[in-house]
Motif scaffolding. Structure first.
Motif, short mmCIF file in Angstrom:
data_model
loop_
_atom_site.label_atom_id
_atom_site.label_comp_id
_atom_site.label_asym_id
_atom_site.label_seq_id
_atom_site.Cartn_x
_atom_site.Cartn_y
_atom_site.Cartn_z
N ILE A 136 0.84 -1.20 0.00
CA ILE A 136 0.00 0.00 0.00
C ILE A 136 0.87 1.25 0.00
O ILE A 136 0.59 2.23 -0.71
CB ILE A 136 -0.95 -0.01 1.22
N ASP A 150 -3.53 -0.75 -4.16
CA ASP A 150 -4.84 -0.72 -3.51
C ASP A 150 -5.19 -2.15 -3.12
O ASP A 150 -5.77 -2.91 -3.89
CB ASP A 150 -5.89 -0.15 -4.47
N ASN A 191 -7.04 -4.87 -0.67
CA ASN A 191 -8.18 -5.01 0.23
C ASN A 191 -7.71 -5.43 1.62
O ASN A 191 -6.70 -6.13 1.76
CB ASN A 191 -9.16 -6.04 -0.31
N ASN A 246 -1.23 -6.16 -7.30
CA ASN A 246 -0.83 -5.54 -6.04
C ASN A 246 0.68 -5.25 -6.00
O ASN A 246 1.12 -4.38 -5.23
CB ASN A 246 -1.21 -6.44 -4.86
#
Length: 400
Positions: free
Chosen positions: A27, A32, A34, A53
């Motif tokens: 991140i 982004d 989850n 990711n």
């Protein structure tokens, strides 16, 4: 580097904590991701370890040190998962490993090949459960990423050791024939990319010979056979191609343009090559201008070899007429042929002749093999006669 042994004392709570650490770093790099929900560790890891990711890591703005830290931590974390033993758990880990490897491939394409190869190299040294396919997936991915620019972290590329590795894969991991051929294909491509052309040619022949009679007409075999021909005729320094005819997968291409092109390079000359290029459907043969120039240069040299084979004392005029060259062009071409050891001899500039004592044999037919066998038999008989003569002399000396 010493083999990395991973602890099996971690609890699921420890693993969730490590996974959250990786998620936060992704991140921070711009991903982004989850939130981690539920108690299913395998599913939670699968949700984090997807190529999208990791994609922000490949941005130039992210430092190499940060990229190494996150990818290294992620690779070790995969190893921490691999103490699972049930078939379903191991299969889940294989899927996670595959997903991570796909992310590494994207990193290589984005210019992070040096980091990716380093991480994959270290992963390959980890100790994974016997039934896991992790080592297979990691090795195949490393082969796809390795290049001259990032080959500092080189895994095993020696042919005999790779064969032993393949044998172990078949025995311990129950790898299918299709998966083995995929590994062989990536291995061959890696060698070719690294400029190890002789080894790459041998690896390609091993790949083609691994096809069964039932498979040589399949799409994979056809694709590999076509690539084999193209790589061979385009490789600088390679001028003998008749041995390719002996491979069943290449024989299966008879009647196709690519096989006809191979025949031109075995037996033809520049004129035949140019006629072939003008009159054949080359839609299946992707040749840009650079490749066409390479093929034309090689055909000029092979045509010169053919002229000298037919007449070891060839005039400049005969070469000029055959190849549409001026005098300087003839001499430059002859010098190049000498350098490549396609010919041996000398330029007789005063008499404008090319006098040769040797030229390569472009095609070794049955008649030539029989001639060679006859010569070897004669040499063997002569050596036997010499041996008998020496024994007679020794006996006479002893008697005296």
């Amino acid at each position: 580097m010493a083999e990395i042994f991973l602890s099996d004392d971690l609890t699921d709570s420890d693993r969730f904590e490590e996974l959250e650490s990786i998620r936060e770093k992704l991140i921070a790099a711009g991903a982004d991701v989850n939130p981690i929900e539920g108690k299913n560790l395998g599913q939670s890891v699968a949700n984090v370890f997807v190529p999208k990711n990791f994609a922000p890591l490949w941005n130039d703005k992210v430092s190499e040190n940060d990229v190494i830290q996150v990818t290294k931590q992620s690779s070790i974390f995969i190893g921490l998962l691999m103490d699972f033993q049930s078939p379903s758990e191991i299969e889940d880990c294989n899927k996670i490993t595959k997903s991570f490897c796909e992310a590494m491939l994207e990193g290589d394409k984005a210019g992070r090949g040096n980091v990716v190869c380093r991480v994959l190299y270290d992963m390959f040294k980890m100790a994974f459960p016997v039934k896991s396919k992790a080592i297979y997936l990691i090795y195949c991915t490393w082969l796809q990423c390795a290049s001259k620019k990032n080959s500092t972290y080189l895994l095993e590329l020696e042919g005999s050791k790779v064969e032993r590795f393949v044998e172990k894969l078949v025995k311990d991991w129950e790898i299918s024939d299709v998966e083995i051929r995929s590994l062989r294909r990536e291995y061959q491509a890696c060698l070719h990319r690294l400029g190890r052309y002789q080894n790459a040619a041998s690896a390609m022949e091993d790949l083609l010979n691994s096809y069964s009679d039932a498979d040589i007409t399949g799409a994979e075999a056809i694709s590999d056979a076509k690539l084999c021909i193209l790589q061979s005729i385009l490789t600088e320094g390679e001028y003998r191609f008749d041995h390719l005819r002996e491979i069943d997968a290449i024989q299966a291409l008879k009647g196709t343009p690519i096989y006809d092109l191979l025949e031109v390079f075995i037996t033809g000359d520049l004129e035949g090559f140019e006629k072939f290029m003008e009159g054949s459907d080359l839609s299946e043969i992707v040749l840009d201008q650079e490749k066409l120039d390479t093929l034309q240069r090689k055909m000029r040299l092979l045509t010169l070899v053919g002229l000298c084979k037919a007449n070891p004392d060839t005039t400049y005029k005969a070469i000029q007429d055959k190849l549409d060259l001026d005098e300087d062009g003839v001499e430059d071409l002859a010098v190049r042929a000498f350098q490549l050891k396609l010919l041996r001899g000398r330029l007789d500039q005063g008499n404008e002749r090319l006098s040769t004592t040797y030229s390569i044999q472009r095609e070794f037919t049955r008649a030539q093999w029989e001639d060679l066998a006859d010569k070897l038999t004669v040499w063997q008989n002569n050596l036997e006669n010499v041996r008998l003569s020496i024994e007679e002399v020794q006996n006479v000396e002893l008697a005296a």
